[in-house]
Scaffold this motif. Structure first.
Motif, PDB file in Angstrom:
ATOM      1  N   VAL A 103       0.839  -1.200   0.000  1.00 33.88           N
ATOM      2  CA  VAL A 103       0.000   0.000   0.000  1.00 33.88           C
ATOM      3  C   VAL A 103       0.872   1.248   0.000  1.00 33.88           C
ATOM      4  O   VAL A 103       0.621   2.218  -0.729  1.00 33.88           O
ATOM      5  CB  VAL A 103      -0.950  -0.006   1.210  1.00 33.88           C
ATOM      6  N   VAL A 104       1.926   1.240   0.825  1.00 36.81           N
ATOM      7  CA  VAL A 104       2.846   2.378   0.876  1.00 36.81           C
ATOM      8  C   VAL A 104       3.544   2.560  -0.466  1.00 36.81           C
ATOM      9  O   VAL A 104       3.707   3.687  -0.959  1.00 36.81           O
ATOM     10  CB  VAL A 104       3.867   2.179   2.007  1.00 36.81           C
ATOM     11  N   VAL A 105       3.961   1.453  -1.062  1.00 39.77           N
ATOM     12  CA  VAL A 105       4.634   1.527  -2.364  1.00 39.77           C
ATOM     13  C   VAL A 105       3.715   2.137  -3.414  1.00 39.77           C
ATOM     14  O   VAL A 105       4.125   3.000  -4.203  1.00 39.77           O
ATOM     15  CB  VAL A 105       5.111   0.127  -2.800  1.00 39.77           C
ATOM     16  N   ALA A 106       2.463   1.702  -3.430  1.00 44.14           N
ATOM     17  CA  ALA A 106       1.509   2.217  -4.416  1.00 44.14           C
ATOM     18  C   ALA A 106       1.270   3.711  -4.214  1.00 44.14           C
ATOM     19  O   ALA A 106       1.214   4.470  -5.187  1.00 44.14           O
ATOM     20  CB  ALA A 106       0.191   1.451  -4.321  1.00 44.14           C
ATOM     21  N   ILE A 107       1.131   4.138  -2.968  1.00 46.45           N
ATOM     22  CA  ILE A 107       0.894   5.561  -2.698  1.00 46.45           C
ATOM     23  C   ILE A 107       2.106   6.395  -3.079  1.00 46.45           C
ATOM     24  O   ILE A 107       1.980   7.447  -3.716  1.00 46.45           O
ATOM     25  CB  ILE A 107       0.525   5.767  -1.220  1.00 46.45           C
ATOM     26  N   VAL A 108       3.290   5.945  -2.691  1.00 43.23           N
ATOM     27  CA  VAL A 108       4.509   6.695  -3.015  1.00 43.23           C
ATOM     28  C   VAL A 108       4.688   6.802  -4.526  1.00 43.23           C
ATOM     29  O   VAL A 108       5.026   7.862  -5.065  1.00 43.23           O
ATOM     30  CB  VAL A 108       5.732   6.024  -2.363  1.00 43.23           C
ATOM     31  N   GLY A 109       4.456   5.701  -5.232  1.00 48.51           N
ATOM     32  CA  GLY A 109       4.607   5.730  -6.688  1.00 48.51           C
ATOM     33  C   GLY A 109       3.617   6.662  -7.353  1.00 48.51           C
ATOM     34  O   GLY A 109       3.970   7.402  -8.274  1.00 48.51           O
ATOM     35  N   SER A 110       2.380   6.665  -6.890  1.00 49.87           N
ATOM     36  CA  SER A 110       1.370   7.527  -7.505  1.00 49.87           C
ATOM     37  C   SER A 110       1.631   9.000  -7.215  1.00 49.87           C
ATOM     38  O   SER A 110       1.482   9.849  -8.102  1.00 49.87           O
ATOM     39  CB  SER A 110      -0.027   7.133  -7.011  1.00 49.87           C
ATOM     40  N   VAL A 111       2.023   9.315  -5.978  1.00 54.57           N
ATOM     41  CA  VAL A 111       2.323  10.715  -5.649  1.00 54.57           C
ATOM     42  C   VAL A 111       3.560  11.188  -6.405  1.00 54.57           C
ATOM     43  O   VAL A 111       3.620  12.335  -6.879  1.00 54.57           O
ATOM     44  CB  VAL A 111       2.515  10.875  -4.131  1.00 54.57           C
ATOM     45  N   TRP A 112       4.551  10.320  -6.538  1.00 54.07           N
ATOM     46  CA  TRP A 112       5.741  10.658  -7.312  1.00 54.07           C
ATOM     47  C   TRP A 112       5.368  10.924  -8.777  1.00 54.07           C
ATOM     48  O   TRP A 112       5.841  11.895  -9.381  1.00 54.07           O
ATOM     49  CB  TRP A 112       6.758   9.533  -7.205  1.00 54.07           C
ATOM     50  N   ALA A 113       4.522  10.099  -9.352  1.00 61.20           N
ATOM     51  CA  ALA A 113       4.065  10.321 -10.726  1.00 61.20           C
ATOM     52  C   ALA A 113       3.282  11.624 -10.834  1.00 61.20           C
ATOM     53  O   ALA A 113       3.391  12.347 -11.835  1.00 61.20           O
ATOM     54  CB  ALA A 113       3.204   9.148 -11.190  1.00 61.20           C
ATOM     55  N   ALA A 114       2.494  11.948  -9.812  1.00 66.96           N
ATOM     56  CA  ALA A 114       1.729  13.192  -9.820  1.00 66.96           C
ATOM     57  C   ALA A 114       2.647  14.409  -9.818  1.00 66.96           C
ATOM     58  O   ALA A 114       2.413  15.391 -10.541  1.00 66.96           O
ATOM     59  CB  ALA A 114       0.786  13.238  -8.615  1.00 66.96           C
TER      60      ALA A 114
END
Length: 201
Positions: A103-114
């Motif tokens: 879950v943390v990985v998914a959130i970090v990746g999405s915010v980084w992409a944003a």
């Protein structure tokens, strides 16, 4: 047993630390590439409102222009939601064995992409509004800056990323249960089966 013989570190499932770190770097690089593409798309889709400079040097906009001030945020959310769902699916496929850290990985990746999407869109956009307005002459139309005006938009990206992770973890098959040996039938069940076989004879 030495540290090198212990294998995977606790908390990482059956995925070694070195491999998990390498995949994490690869995932962030992939998210950055997705963010670049999303930023280009964001800049192409958004039609920025702006101000028209009058002869006396004042600048004004229309009511429709004021309503369009948050069109950039709206498109940023729409693009990010669907992009993040894809990032969440990939995060589960790559890091699903980690357990809750996925879950943390998914959130970090999405915010980084944003963040990458915002930076690319801003750089491709018209630039700083104040500078362009100061250099504009009478009759010039000066579009506003392409940027994110509400930080809440980042939450949309994060929410989109965790949707497939939560759905897969709650509705999907549990691989750990599949690896458990079959449970032996209880004594009562064995006695019942024996009685049924005896009655059938």
């Amino acid at each position: 047993m030495t540290a090198h013989q212990r294998g995977p570190v606790a908390g990482l499932g059956d995925l070694p630390v070195g491999r998990a770190a390498g995949w994490l770097v690869g995932y962030l690089l992939f998210a950055a590439l997705i963010g670049i593409g999303a930023g280009v798309l964001w800049e192409k889709i958004v039609r920025l409102p702006g101000y028209t400079v009058a002869a006396n040097g004042t600048a004004s906009t229309t009511e429709r222009g004021l309503a369009g001030f948050f069109s950039g945020d709206a498109w940023f959310c729409c693009i990010g939601f669907f992009v993040s769902i894809g990032l969440g699916i990939i995060a589960w496929k790559w890091f699903g064995r980690l357990g809750w850290p996925v879950v943390v990985v998914a959130i970090v990746g999405s915010v980084w992409a944003a963040l990458v999407c915002w930076w690319v869109g801003y750089r491709l956009g018209p630039g700083d509004f104040e500078t362009r307005l100061a250099a504009a002459g009478p009759g010039d139309f000066v579009p506003i800056t392409l940027t994110v005006r509400t930080p809440v938009t980042l939450l949309v990206w994060a929410f989109g990323a965790i949707i497939p992770v939560l759905l897969r973890s709650s509705l999907g098959r549990d691989e750990e249960e599949d690896q458990l040996p079959p449970r032996a039938p209880s004594r009562r069940r064995r006695d019942r089966s024996a009685g049924e076989q005896a009655g059938g004879r």
